[in-house]
Design a protein around this motif. Structure first.
Motif, PDB file in Angstrom:
ATOM      1  N   UNK A  95       7.492  20.218   2.091  1.00 26.59           N
ATOM      2  CA  UNK A  95       8.642  19.956   2.957  1.00 26.59           C
ATOM      3  C   UNK A  95       9.948  20.269   2.239  1.00 26.59           C
ATOM      4  N   UNK A  96      10.002  19.935   0.953  1.00 19.77           N
ATOM      5  CA  UNK A  96      11.246  20.150   0.206  1.00 19.77           C
ATOM      6  C   UNK A  96      11.195  21.369  -0.705  1.00 19.77           C
ATOM      7  N   UNK A  97      10.028  21.998  -0.799  1.00 21.74           N
ATOM      8  CA  UNK A  97       9.872  23.251  -1.530  1.00 21.74           C
ATOM      9  C   UNK A  97       9.204  24.251  -0.588  1.00 21.74           C
ATOM     10  N   UNK A  98       9.892  24.677   0.466  1.00 25.51           N
ATOM     11  CA  UNK A  98       9.265  25.502   1.500  1.00 25.51           C
ATOM     12  C   UNK A  98       8.704  26.827   1.003  1.00 25.51           C
ATOM     13  N   UNK A 105      -2.130  16.250  -0.512  1.00 20.71           N
ATOM     14  CA  UNK A 105      -2.190  17.353   0.450  1.00 20.71           C
ATOM     15  C   UNK A 105      -0.927  18.211   0.434  1.00 20.71           C
ATOM     16  N   UNK A 106       0.032  17.820  -0.397  1.00 18.00           N
ATOM     17  CA  UNK A 106       1.238  18.629  -0.552  1.00 18.00           C
ATOM     18  C   UNK A 106       2.220  18.564   0.598  1.00 18.00           C
ATOM     19  N   UNK A 107       2.086  17.592   1.474  1.00 14.16           N
ATOM     20  CA  UNK A 107       2.995  17.527   2.631  1.00 14.16           C
ATOM     21  C   UNK A 107       4.437  17.313   2.207  1.00 14.16           C
ATOM     22  N   UNK A 108       4.645  16.371   1.297  1.00  8.53           N
ATOM     23  CA  UNK A 108       6.009  16.097   0.821  1.00  8.53           C
ATOM     24  C   UNK A 108       6.546  17.260  -0.004  1.00  8.53           C
ATOM     25  N   UNK A 109       5.741  17.754  -0.930  1.00  6.61           N
ATOM     26  CA  UNK A 109       6.188  18.841  -1.803  1.00  6.61           C
ATOM     27  C   UNK A 109       6.568  20.074  -1.005  1.00  6.61           C
ATOM     28  N   UNK A 112      12.919  22.900 -11.989  1.00  6.57           N
ATOM     29  CA  UNK A 112      12.264  22.842 -13.299  1.00  6.57           C
ATOM     30  C   UNK A 112      10.950  23.601 -13.332  1.00  6.57           C
ATOM     31  N   UNK A 113      10.339  23.859 -12.180  1.00  7.82           N
ATOM     32  CA  UNK A 113       9.005  24.448 -12.140  1.00  7.82           C
ATOM     33  C   UNK A 113       7.916  23.399 -12.084  1.00  7.82           C
ATOM     34  N   UNK A 114       8.287  22.125 -12.162  1.00  9.08           N
ATOM     35  CA  UNK A 114       7.354  21.024 -11.922  1.00  9.08           C
ATOM     36  C   UNK A 114       7.547  20.634 -10.460  1.00  9.08           C
ATOM     37  N   UNK A 115       6.634  21.096  -9.614  1.00 12.32           N
ATOM     38  CA  UNK A 115       6.892  21.110  -8.180  1.00 12.32           C
ATOM     39  C   UNK A 115       7.193  19.734  -7.583  1.00 12.32           C
ATOM     40  N   UNK A 116       6.407  18.725  -7.952  1.00 10.53           N
ATOM     41  CA  UNK A 116       6.609  17.401  -7.364  1.00 10.53           C
ATOM     42  C   UNK A 116       7.952  16.817  -7.819  1.00 10.53           C
ATOM     43  N   UNK A 117       8.273  16.976  -9.096  1.00 13.18           N
ATOM     44  CA  UNK A 117       9.564  16.524  -9.600  1.00 13.18           C
ATOM     45  C   UNK A 117      10.703  17.236  -8.885  1.00 13.18           C
ATOM     46  N   UNK A 118      10.588  18.539  -8.708  1.00 16.39           N
ATOM     47  CA  UNK A 118      11.633  19.298  -8.030  1.00 16.39           C
ATOM     48  C   UNK A 118      11.786  18.846  -6.578  1.00 16.39           C
ATOM     49  N   UNK A 119      10.662  18.588  -5.905  1.00 18.88           N
ATOM     50  CA  UNK A 119      10.723  18.127  -4.520  1.00 18.88           C
ATOM     51  C   UNK A 119      11.425  16.779  -4.433  1.00 18.88           C
ATOM     52  N   UNK A 120      11.135  15.895  -5.383  1.00 18.44           N
ATOM     53  CA  UNK A 120      11.763  14.569  -5.403  1.00 18.44           C
ATOM     54  C   UNK A 120      13.271  14.693  -5.633  1.00 18.44           C
ATOM     55  N   UNK A 121      13.698  15.561  -6.543  1.00 18.57           N
ATOM     56  CA  UNK A 121      15.124  15.736  -6.797  1.00 18.57           C
ATOM     57  C   UNK A 121      15.837  16.323  -5.575  1.00 18.57           C
ATOM     58  N   UNK A 122      15.175  17.182  -4.843  1.00 24.42           N
ATOM     59  CA  UNK A 122      15.781  17.745  -3.631  1.00 24.42           C
ATOM     60  C   UNK A 122      15.823  16.714  -2.504  1.00 24.42           C
ATOM     61  N   UNK A 123      14.805  15.862  -2.463  1.00 23.99           N
ATOM     62  CA  UNK A 123      14.804  14.757  -1.502  1.00 23.99           C
ATOM     63  C   UNK A 123      15.964  13.810  -1.808  1.00 23.99           C
ATOM     64  N   UNK A 124      16.193  13.527  -3.086  1.00 23.78           N
ATOM     65  CA  UNK A 124      17.310  12.673  -3.487  1.00 23.78           C
ATOM     66  C   UNK A 124      18.637  13.293  -3.064  1.00 23.78           C
ATOM     67  N   UNK A 125      18.773  14.597  -3.236  1.00 19.38           N
ATOM     68  CA  UNK A 125      20.008  15.270  -2.838  1.00 19.38           C
ATOM     69  C   UNK A 125      20.248  15.164  -1.337  1.00 19.38           C
ATOM     70  N   UNK A 126      19.159  15.124  -0.566  1.00 17.91           N
ATOM     71  CA  UNK A 126      19.280  15.065   0.892  1.00 17.91           C
ATOM     72  C   UNK A 126      19.513  13.656   1.411  1.00 17.91           C
ATOM     73  N   UNK A 175       0.814  -1.216   0.000  1.00 16.82           N
ATOM     74  CA  UNK A 175       0.000   0.000   0.000  1.00 16.82           C
ATOM     75  C   UNK A 175       0.849   1.268   0.000  1.00 16.82           C
ATOM     76  N   UNK A 176       2.073   1.175   0.527  1.00 19.48           N
ATOM     77  CA  UNK A 176       2.846   2.390   0.733  1.00 19.48           C
ATOM     78  C   UNK A 176       4.051   2.592  -0.142  1.00 19.48           C
ATOM     79  N   UNK A 177       4.347   1.656  -1.067  1.00 15.85           N
ATOM     80  CA  UNK A 177       5.605   1.741  -1.806  1.00 15.85           C
ATOM     81  C   UNK A 177       5.658   2.863  -2.832  1.00 15.85           C
ATOM     82  N   UNK A 178       4.511   3.333  -3.338  1.00 14.34           N
ATOM     83  CA  UNK A 178       4.531   4.293  -4.445  1.00 14.34           C
ATOM     84  C   UNK A 178       4.708   5.738  -4.019  1.00 14.34           C
ATOM     85  N   UNK A 179       4.217   6.103  -2.863  1.00 21.42           N
ATOM     86  CA  UNK A 179       4.264   7.500  -2.429  1.00 21.42           C
ATOM     87  C   UNK A 179       5.569   7.803  -1.708  1.00 21.42           C
ATOM     88  N   UNK A 180       6.185   8.967  -1.980  1.00 22.72           N
ATOM     89  CA  UNK A 180       7.389   9.330  -1.227  1.00 22.72           C
ATOM     90  C   UNK A 180       7.100   9.594   0.237  1.00 22.72           C
TER      91      UNK A 180
END
Length: 211
Positions: A195-198, A189-193, A104-118, A37-42
């Motif tokens: 968090x990494x795109x304050x 709900x944008x919690x992840x986005x 990139x301006x694609x918020x979820x993609x940008x948040x994921x790339x910043x999460x990867x950097x962290x 149930x939880x593998x797909x969402x960051x």
């Protein structure tokens, strides 16, 4: 040679055999129940996934050892040397730079790339989404960058996946995961986005995932 490599991930996993065994036990005994149930969402993938890939990639654990641990069998340590990919001089490319920095301006993609950097890690769907075919970035350059970011980099797996996302394996067309749809699906709900795109903290949910 390493001057152009990304900096170390600030929140990477702890190394060593003890940490690997503890993580494996927590997954086998508890966390695996939430895997499907939880593998797909960051938001949930960080805990629902086993997170054993760095230890498998570096040889701290082997696939055989992990299997035996799932059956409660004690095993001896087998050490393997990490495969390293030499850094190449990056070629200046505006889209590449924006993608790599999470700008990139694609918020979820940008948040994921910043999460990867962290952290140096992504769940499987995020790894598929960061494939850069939709931005016109050369797959080899992107693959080299990701290889240096992933703490669980394994060339046997990594390059096959990168080529598959670019549609070069002959198995399928390029797999373009729409970052906007992925954001709505897995971070509604944008919690992840946020968090990494304050800077997007006060953007309403209905507009958060829009370019």
């Amino acid at each position: 040679m390493w001057a152009n490599c990304p900096p170390p991930c600030a929140h990477t996993q702890t190394g060593g055999r003890a940490a690997a065994e503890l993580l494996c036990s927590s997954f086998m005994e508890n966390r695996a129940q939430a895997y499907r149930a939880g593998l797909s969402s960051p938001l949930t993938g960080e805990r629902a996934c086993s997170r054993l890939s760095p230890y498998l990639a570096l040889g701290t654990l082997s696939a055989r050892q992990t299997h035996l641990m799932s059956e409660g069998v004690q095993t001896d340590t087998v050490s393997l040397r990490e495969g390293q990919l030499a850094c190449q001089r990056p070629i200046k490319n505006d889209h590449f730079d924006a993608w790599a920095k999470g700008e990139t301006g694609l918020q979820f993609l940008d948040a994921v790339m910043r999460y990867l950097a962290a952290t140096g890690w992504l769940n499987f769907r995020a790894r598929a989404m960061v494939g850069c075919a939709q931005l016109g970035i050369d797959w080899q350059r992107a693959g080299q960058f990701l290889a240096r970011r992933f703490v669980d980099y394994d060339p046997r797996i990594h390059w096959r996946q990168v080529q598959m996302q670019a549609g070069l394996t002959g198995i399928s067309l390029p797999r373009l995961y729409n970052p906007i749809k992925q954001g709505y699906d897995h971070d509604p709900l944008g919690r992840f986005t946020r968090r990494y795109m304050p800077k997007l903290t006060h953007v309403p949910d209905g507009f958060l995932q829009e370019p």
